[in-house]
Design a protein around this motif. Structure first.
Motif, PDB file in Angstrom:
ATOM      1  N   LEU A   1      30.120  31.703  35.654  1.00 52.36           N
ATOM      2  CA  LEU A   1      30.703  31.013  36.804  1.00 52.36           C
ATOM      3  C   LEU A   1      31.380  29.709  36.382  1.00 52.36           C
ATOM      4  O   LEU A   1      32.351  29.269  36.995  1.00 52.36           O
ATOM      5  N   HIS A   2      30.840  29.095  35.351  1.00 47.03           N
ATOM      6  CA  HIS A   2      31.430  27.858  34.840  1.00 47.03           C
ATOM      7  C   HIS A   2      32.737  28.121  34.109  1.00 47.03           C
ATOM      8  O   HIS A   2      33.500  27.198  33.816  1.00 47.03           O
TER       9      HIS A   2
ATOM     10  N   LEU B   1      29.292  25.506  40.915  1.00 44.87           N
ATOM     11  CA  LEU B   1      29.585  26.693  40.111  1.00 44.87           C
ATOM     12  C   LEU B   1      30.368  27.723  40.913  1.00 44.87           C
ATOM     13  O   LEU B   1      31.315  28.339  40.411  1.00 44.87           O
ATOM     14  N   VAL B   2      29.961  27.919  42.172  1.00 42.72           N
ATOM     15  CA  VAL B   2      30.652  28.894  43.030  1.00 42.72           C
ATOM     16  C   VAL B   2      32.086  28.457  43.289  1.00 42.72           C
ATOM     17  O   VAL B   2      33.024  29.262  43.204  1.00 42.72           O
ATOM     18  N   LYS B   3      32.265  27.175  43.588  1.00 47.73           N
ATOM     19  CA  LYS B   3      33.615  26.664  43.844  1.00 47.73           C
ATOM     20  C   LYS B   3      34.492  26.830  42.610  1.00 47.73           C
ATOM     21  O   LYS B   3      35.673  27.214  42.715  1.00 47.73           O
ATOM     22  N   ASN B   4      33.924  26.556  41.448  1.00 50.66           N
ATOM     23  CA  ASN B   4      34.690  26.705  40.209  1.00 50.66           C
ATOM     24  C   ASN B   4      35.100  28.157  39.986  1.00 50.66           C
ATOM     25  O   ASN B   4      36.244  28.445  39.610  1.00 50.66           O
ATOM     26  N   ALA B   5      34.174  29.082  40.232  1.00 51.13           N
ATOM     27  CA  ALA B   5      34.473  30.506  40.032  1.00 51.13           C
ATOM     28  C   ALA B   5      35.565  30.985  40.976  1.00 51.13           C
ATOM     29  O   ALA B   5      36.437  31.773  40.598  1.00 51.13           O
ATOM     30  N   LEU B   6      35.538  30.491  42.206  1.00 49.68           N
ATOM     31  CA  LEU B   6      36.509  30.951  43.206  1.00 49.68           C
ATOM     32  C   LEU B   6      37.901  30.358  42.991  1.00 49.68           C
ATOM     33  O   LEU B   6      38.844  30.740  43.678  1.00 49.68           O
ATOM     34  N   ARG B   7      38.023  29.448  42.032  1.00 51.12           N
ATOM     35  CA  ARG B   7      39.354  28.954  41.684  1.00 51.12           C
ATOM     36  C   ARG B   7      40.154  30.021  40.943  1.00 51.12           C
ATOM     37  O   ARG B   7      41.382  30.054  41.019  1.00 51.12           O
TER      38      ARG B   7
ATOM     39  N   ASN C   1      35.359  39.170  32.848  1.00 51.00           N
ATOM     40  CA  ASN C   1      36.087  39.091  34.119  1.00 51.00           C
ATOM     41  C   ASN C   1      35.495  38.037  35.034  1.00 51.00           C
ATOM     42  O   ASN C   1      36.218  37.252  35.661  1.00 51.00           O
ATOM     43  N   LEU C   2      34.167  38.004  35.131  1.00 52.84           N
ATOM     44  CA  LEU C   2      33.506  37.015  35.982  1.00 52.84           C
ATOM     45  C   LEU C   2      33.777  35.600  35.473  1.00 52.84           C
ATOM     46  O   LEU C   2      33.825  34.646  36.248  1.00 52.84           O
ATOM     47  N   SER C   3      33.989  35.479  34.169  1.00 52.99           N
ATOM     48  CA  SER C   3      34.311  34.179  33.576  1.00 52.99           C
ATOM     49  C   SER C   3      35.774  33.793  33.780  1.00 52.99           C
ATOM     50  O   SER C   3      36.181  32.689  33.422  1.00 52.99           O
TER      51      SER C   3
END
Length: 350
Positions: free
Chosen positions: A222-223, A286-292, A331-333
């Motif tokens: 997520l980071h 972490l969630v906000k960063n991933a959703l970028r 992909n998640l990264s």
């Protein structure tokens, strides 16, 4: 209930032994050592018998009250140790704890061990009942910035000294795994009879003790730290972790991200979307960063890929689950080798 930090426990025990102790936190080593201190002091006070209970769904809570009210043949004082692995005693457990706290016996010491308790748990009837008569020790994780200081104190307690660079090297080797750090300090005691730890000793003896757990994998992904996430994945595989366990964690996080993303796209506030999706405050960043870098179409594709991996694990698809878990982790990264449209086509081939 007096709230203590682990380092305050020893002096508090010297002053008075409380009838109830609640050890709450997610750092196993610190929780274990706090329990050891309490047990050792209790034994000095004549609590020679120890009874352990696990407060899970199948536990009969009447056993705790029955044991508390029973007298042993030799009238020994007892430590009643209650481990609640999910931190939720349920209705029956809550009622039993409230009843126990209303009249704690001088012949018993109740030691309760739980993971970190959230705000709802701390506002519960059972917690408030314990609060009136007992002591809670709150165990907080040692973060990256605090680890060198913690290691320095640990070394000093073991009669060892080390310069800043040596401590930094030791911190890098154990990567936050306090249990591994404690074990390495014990090894260093044998290597440094004069008490001085050198970088050569650390490099030569300290093993790579990084904690390869699925939650660390998720956080690094997520980071956006794909390299660290992949290292965690390889570590999990090397330690014998089942592929289905890793998939469960990844798929669960993808569903959470998809739910938050959908709510935000519908015009909801991010904080509200996180709350309704069960995202803790400390994980919002972490969630906000991933959703970028992950939008709804990509997240939906990742969920389909997770489903395909599940079929591979169950033998319903001819594919290597670990290879596909590697791709899903990347992909998640935020690392995509092909576009979502092409990925969707690829998933329909097998």
């Amino acid at each position: 209930m007096a709230k203590l930090r682990p380092e305050q426990l020893s002096s508090a025990l010297q002053k008075q032994l409380a009838p109830i102790y609640l050890i709450s936190g997610d750092e196993p080593l610190l929780a274990q050592e706090a329990c050891d201190q309490i047990r050792a002091h209790a034994r000095q006070q004549g609590f020679s018998e120890r009874v352990i209970y696990h407060g899970d769904k199948s536990f009969d809570w009447s056993q705790l009250l029955s044991e508390a009210n029973s007298l042993s043949l030799f009238a020994e004082r007892k430590i009643l140790e209650l481990r609640i692995d999910n931190g939720k005693p349920g209705d029956a457990g809550s009622k039993a704890l409230v009843e126990y706290a209303s009249q704690p016996s001088e012949d018993n010491l109740l030691l309760i061990v739980t993971p970190k308790l959230d705000g709802n748990a701390q506002r519960s009837k059972w917690f408030k009942a314990l609060d009136k008569v007992g002591v809670t020790v709150q165990i907080w994780p040692i973060n990256e910035q605090q680890l060198p200081h913690w290691l320095e104190q640990r070394l000093r307690s073991a009669g060892l000294t080390a310069d800043r660079d040596t401590i930094s090297l030791l911190a890098a080797q154990v990567e936050g795994n306090l249990l591994a750090a404690a074990q390495e300090v014990e090894k260093l005691k044998l290597l440094a009879p004069q008490g001085q730890v050198t970088p050569e000793m650390v490099s030569g003896m300290v093993t790579d003790s990084a904690r390869y757990d699925v939650f660390s994998l998720i956080d690094k992904a997520l980071h956006g730290d794909s390299r660290a996430a992949v290292k965690c994945l390889h570590g999990l595989r090397g330690e014998g972790t089942e592929a289905i366990t890793v998939l469960w964690a990844l798929a669960r996080e993808i569903r959470t991200l998809l739910q938050v993303c959908h709510s935000v796209d519908q015009g909801k506030q991010f904080d509200w979307a996180c709350k309704t999706s069960g995202v803790w405050d400390k994980r919002k960043g972490l969630v906000k960063n991933a959703l970028r870098h992950l939008k709804q179409p990509q997240l939906q594709t990742l969920l389909r890929k997770a489903n395909a991996i599940d079929k591979a694990i169950k033998g319903m698809r001819d594919a290597d689950p670990w290879d596909e878990l590697l791709d899903l982790t990347l992909n998640l990264s935020g690392t995509f080798a092909i576009t979502p449209k092409v990925q969707k086509l690829a998933l329909t081939v097998n």
